[in-house]
Design an enzyme around this catalytic site. Sequence first.
Site: not given
Length: 274
Positions: A142, A167, A190
Amino acid sequence: MPYAEHELAGVVESVWDRREELCSVHRSREALEVLRSVISLLGKGRLRVCSRESGRWVVHGWIKRAILLYFMSEASCTIRCGDLTYRDKVPPKLALANRVQPAFRCVPPCMVRSGAFVATSAVLMPSFINIGAFVDEGTMVDAWSTIGSCAQIGRNVHISGGVGIGGVLEPIGSRPVIVEDGCFVGARSEVAEGVLVGEGSVLAMGLHLGSSTKVYDREGDSVSYGSIPPRSVVVPGGIIRNARYALNCAVVVKRVDGRTASKVSLNEALRSLG
């Protein structure tokens, strides 16, 4: 010429061992060809930084090394992508698809870097997908969410608005963030530092998960780190210390049931639209 996977890995490891001699990498046509082949195969989903083998996730460090070497060996250049101009070492995936319509649905101004794989039935709202990431079939990313380098996102996952999936390129052997099939990640959450979110789990809005985040399972009265058990419903919580302050934690409040599943089965109609 095409290379077998073990041949690609062998060249990458050889170049990695002499990476400080960057000028020699530039002079090696074979090395450049191999690095570009690895990035191309990642973008096609034929290579993955991390794959599930015999029930466990295995990190392929040589592919991470190839990505880092690719950054080192390529020069920055100006790249045109429609009406947009970029300057980068890694061209946007959509810039390479100017003559071929992308197979996945993407809403401007989403950005997918080369070396990231997005499956044909995925839907990308304005978002960012970094190199080495893998986004599988039927997944929705989204608006204003980011999928970090090498992150692995499974089938039929819903990444809600403003989510940050971290990452992990270095350390080389570290596991990237993995969100397994059928998960729902709530808005503004997160997930970073190689956390594994087990299949079918539901993460509440605003949940922050890292490798040092305590995961308290209410049903089992146990604490773990770095992973969420499959089919868990997880909310933000706190652990009281000395009645003076609370440390953030994630609380597994229950396992997914029919009521939970009905609440998070959103956008099915939108996903099915061409």
